[in-house]
Design an enzyme around this catalytic site. Sequence first.
Site, PDB file in Angstrom:
ATOM      1  N   HIS A  19       0.831  -1.200   0.000  1.00  0.00           N
ATOM      2  CA  HIS A  19       0.000   0.000   0.000  1.00  0.00           C
ATOM      3  C   HIS A  19       0.870   1.256   0.000  1.00  0.00           C
ATOM      4  O   HIS A  19       1.918   1.301   0.640  1.00  0.00           O
ATOM      5  CB  HIS A  19      -0.890   0.042   1.249  1.00  0.00           C
ATOM      6  CG  HIS A  19      -2.088  -0.852   1.169  1.00  0.00           C
ATOM      7  ND1 HIS A  19      -3.078  -0.690   0.225  1.00  0.00           N
ATOM      8  CD2 HIS A  19      -2.467  -1.929   1.928  1.00  0.00           C
ATOM      9  CE1 HIS A  19      -4.016  -1.621   0.405  1.00  0.00           C
ATOM     10  NE2 HIS A  19      -3.665  -2.382   1.435  1.00  0.00           N
ATOM     11  N   CYS A  67       0.685   1.694  -5.799  1.00  0.00           N
ATOM     12  CA  CYS A  67      -0.230   2.543  -6.568  1.00  0.00           C
ATOM     13  C   CYS A  67       0.405   3.889  -6.909  1.00  0.00           C
ATOM     14  O   CYS A  67       1.274   4.387  -6.200  1.00  0.00           O
ATOM     15  CB  CYS A  67      -1.519   2.778  -5.788  1.00  0.00           C
ATOM     16  SG  CYS A  67      -2.524   1.296  -5.562  1.00  0.00           S
TER      17      CYS A  67
END
Length: 222
Positions: free
Chosen positions: A123, A191
């Site tokens: 993440h 991401c």
Amino acid sequence: MPGVSRLSIRSVLSVLAELLLTGAALLFLLAFYLLVWTNVQTDAAQRSLLEDFRAQTFEGGEESPRTPDVGDGLSVLHIPRLGEDWEWVVLEGVDKKTLNDGPGHFPGTALPGEVGNFAVAGHRATHGEPFAQLDKLKEGDKVYVEAVDGWFTYQVTWSRIVPPTAVEVIAPVAGRPGKNPTVQSLTLVTCHPRWASTERLVVGAQLVESRDPAAGPPPALG
């Protein structure tokens, strides 16, 4: 009738005000959950995982560790560029539940130190945001992987931004599916941009040093 109309307007405005206050409270709770509570949960999970990982020993005197199950701690990443005390347990698996506890190893890709591509996702926001500052890594930076069978030092060689569909970055030779690997590499995936998932930031590195467990961590880690 004018009195009734004014009363109706006041009632509508009162209801709207209550709805706005309720909505604001819900947004605050959502923000608190995402920005604070998920980090607290991941931190607790990481402490437990690190304790379990450090307690691991070779079973029955075997020369290699057992194959981990999904959710098990596989190794520990150390990236000094991201902080002197930056360390994260890498779990086996990249499903949502696993990634909420820390970076995850793509099943089927190489293990630390093996020929091929040791590919890891993490993440960039919420759930401890382990890869929040991954964009700070530069060519030449070192990434240290602590495994039960030794220490492995990888050196960053490239980084790029790709679409989410670019699964070839986790191929045995990153970006070249179908090609047989001849070197040990590491690929970190997260991401991009930080608070969205429209693209992926990918950092690649190659193995430059291996150390036996008895030798301890690389000098750069103190």
